[in-house]
Write a protein that holds these residues in place. Structure first.
Motif, PDB file in Angstrom:
ATOM      1  N   LYS A 298      12.633   3.447  -7.331  1.00  0.00           N
ATOM      2  CA  LYS A 298      12.168   2.110  -7.699  1.00  0.00           C
ATOM      3  C   LYS A 298      12.352   1.082  -6.588  1.00  0.00           C
ATOM      4  O   LYS A 298      11.905  -0.062  -6.710  1.00  0.00           O
TER       5      LYS A 298
ATOM      6  N   ASP B  83      11.532  -0.844  -3.331  1.00  0.00           N
ATOM      7  CA  ASP B  83      10.254  -1.112  -2.652  1.00  0.00           C
ATOM      8  C   ASP B  83      10.217  -0.526  -1.247  1.00  0.00           C
ATOM      9  O   ASP B  83       9.180  -0.029  -0.804  1.00  0.00           O
TER      10      ASP B  83
ATOM     11  N   GLN C 297       0.805  -1.218   0.000  1.00  0.00           N
ATOM     12  CA  GLN C 297       0.000   0.000   0.000  1.00  0.00           C
ATOM     13  C   GLN C 297       0.838   1.268   0.000  1.00  0.00           C
ATOM     14  O   GLN C 297       0.293   2.380   0.018  1.00  0.00           O
ATOM     15  N   GLY C 298       2.157   1.124  -0.040  1.00  0.00           N
ATOM     16  CA  GLY C 298       3.038   2.282  -0.086  1.00  0.00           C
ATOM     17  C   GLY C 298       2.996   3.140   1.161  1.00  0.00           C
ATOM     18  O   GLY C 298       3.156   4.374   1.089  1.00  0.00           O
TER      19      GLY C 298
ATOM     20  N   ASP D  98       8.968  11.273  -4.929  1.00  0.00           N
ATOM     21  CA  ASP D  98       9.031  10.176  -5.896  1.00  0.00           C
ATOM     22  C   ASP D  98       8.421   8.888  -5.341  1.00  0.00           C
ATOM     23  O   ASP D  98       7.922   8.048  -6.104  1.00  0.00           O
ATOM     24  N   ARG D  99       8.478   8.737  -4.029  1.00  0.00           N
ATOM     25  CA  ARG D  99       8.040   7.491  -3.414  1.00  0.00           C
ATOM     26  C   ARG D  99       6.618   7.566  -2.851  1.00  0.00           C
ATOM     27  O   ARG D  99       6.040   6.535  -2.491  1.00  0.00           O
ATOM     28  N   HIS D 100       6.063   8.759  -2.775  1.00  0.00           N
ATOM     29  CA  HIS D 100       4.776   8.953  -2.111  1.00  0.00           C
ATOM     30  C   HIS D 100       3.689   8.069  -2.713  1.00  0.00           C
ATOM     31  O   HIS D 100       3.444   8.086  -3.917  1.00  0.00           O
ATOM     32  N   VAL D 101       3.068   7.246  -1.854  1.00  0.00           N
ATOM     33  CA  VAL D 101       1.975   6.324  -2.203  1.00  0.00           C
ATOM     34  C   VAL D 101       2.472   5.121  -3.006  1.00  0.00           C
ATOM     35  O   VAL D 101       1.940   4.027  -2.886  1.00  0.00           O
ATOM     36  N   ARG D 102       3.526   5.299  -3.795  1.00  0.00           N
ATOM     37  CA  ARG D 102       4.011   4.222  -4.661  1.00  0.00           C
ATOM     38  C   ARG D 102       4.833   3.188  -3.893  1.00  0.00           C
ATOM     39  O   ARG D 102       4.741   1.993  -4.164  1.00  0.00           O
ATOM     40  N   SER D 103       5.700   3.665  -2.984  1.00  0.00           N
ATOM     41  CA  SER D 103       6.617   2.770  -2.279  1.00  0.00           C
ATOM     42  C   SER D 103       6.702   3.178  -0.805  1.00  0.00           C
ATOM     43  O   SER D 103       6.349   4.306  -0.448  1.00  0.00           O
TER      44      SER D 103
END
Length: 239
Positions: free
Chosen positions: A158, A160, A96-97, A186-191
């Motif tokens: 990139k 995790d 869920q990042g 760059d990492r918000h919500v994604r990782s």
């Protein structure tokens, strides 16, 4: 070496090769049907590949400690909620990042806990990177100078799980503020990101320095984060 073993080696089926040798030595292969034998060999290969991937991931992560969830001291007096740790160990937060913010005094086990969560993530096949925050920001500064900036930031984006340890030991200058902002954005919500700090989260505004940037960074970290505030005297002192 037999033709079968040569083929296992040529095809780099190391797990199958090791299991086949063991089966031949114990004559186990005579007791299994063709289907059973194939299943045993495939399971051995899958396990071998998983083990080697795990080894690669943990080496690349460069953890401060080789720690596991099972080694954690889950006494409630230390501010650890065992149910929360059990939930985090499932890795749902990674999918869920979501972020984890770990705070507490020097030596109370923040780095060990962060390492254990990272180690668990590697076991789930996730790419993890572990950094002392100041050293990472020095690395981003050098990357801007030598032209490897985009490559480094793409690598961080990139990953995790990014673990930033010892956050808040020094105030951030303007370039460090912007670099940290870009990393978090760059990492918000994604990782997922784990941040460990001696300072309570409320003091992070002052460390970051610029109010607008601090608001932007903390807005992306705090609202979807799991919070762990460790308590008690230094574990190093006890040792």
């Amino acid at each position: 070496m037999s033709t079968i073993e040569n083929q296992f080696t040529d095809l780099r089926l190391h797990g199958m090769y090791a299991r086949w040798k063991a089966m031949v030595e114990t004559r186990e292969h005579h007791k299994l049907s063709f289907g059973e034998g194939v299943e045993v060999l495939l399971q051995a290969e899958a396990q071998d590949r998983a083990n080697r991937r795990f080894d690669r991931l943990t080496r690349a992560a460069q953890f401060r400690y080789q720690a596991t969830i099972e080694e954690l001291n889950l006494e409630s007096a230390r501010g650890i909620n065992s149910s929360q740790i059990t939930e985090l160990a499932t890795g749902t937060y990674l999918d869920q990042g979501e972020c984890i913010l770990i705070t507490g005094a020097t030596g109370c086990g923040k780095s060990f806990l962060a390492s254990a969560l990272g180690y668990q993530a590697c076991g789930q096949g996730k790419k993890v990177l572990y950094f002392n925050t100041q050293k990472l920001l020095m690395k981003t500064k050098m990357a801007r100078i030598d032209g490897s900036f985009l490559k480094l930031f793409n690598k961080l984006a990139k990953t995790d799980l990014l673990i930033l340890d010892d956050f808040g030991l020094a105030h951030l200058d303007k370039k460090q503020q912007m670099d940290l902002m870009e990393i978090i954005e760059d990492r918000h919500v994604r990782s997922s990101t784990i941040i460990a700090s001696q300072l309570p989260v409320g003091s992070w505004y002052e460390i970051i320095g610029e109010a607008t940037i601090a608001d932007a960074i903390l807005d992306r970290l705090v609202h979807t984060s799991h919070r762990i505030e460790l308590k008690g005297e230094s574990l190093r002192k006890k040792l």
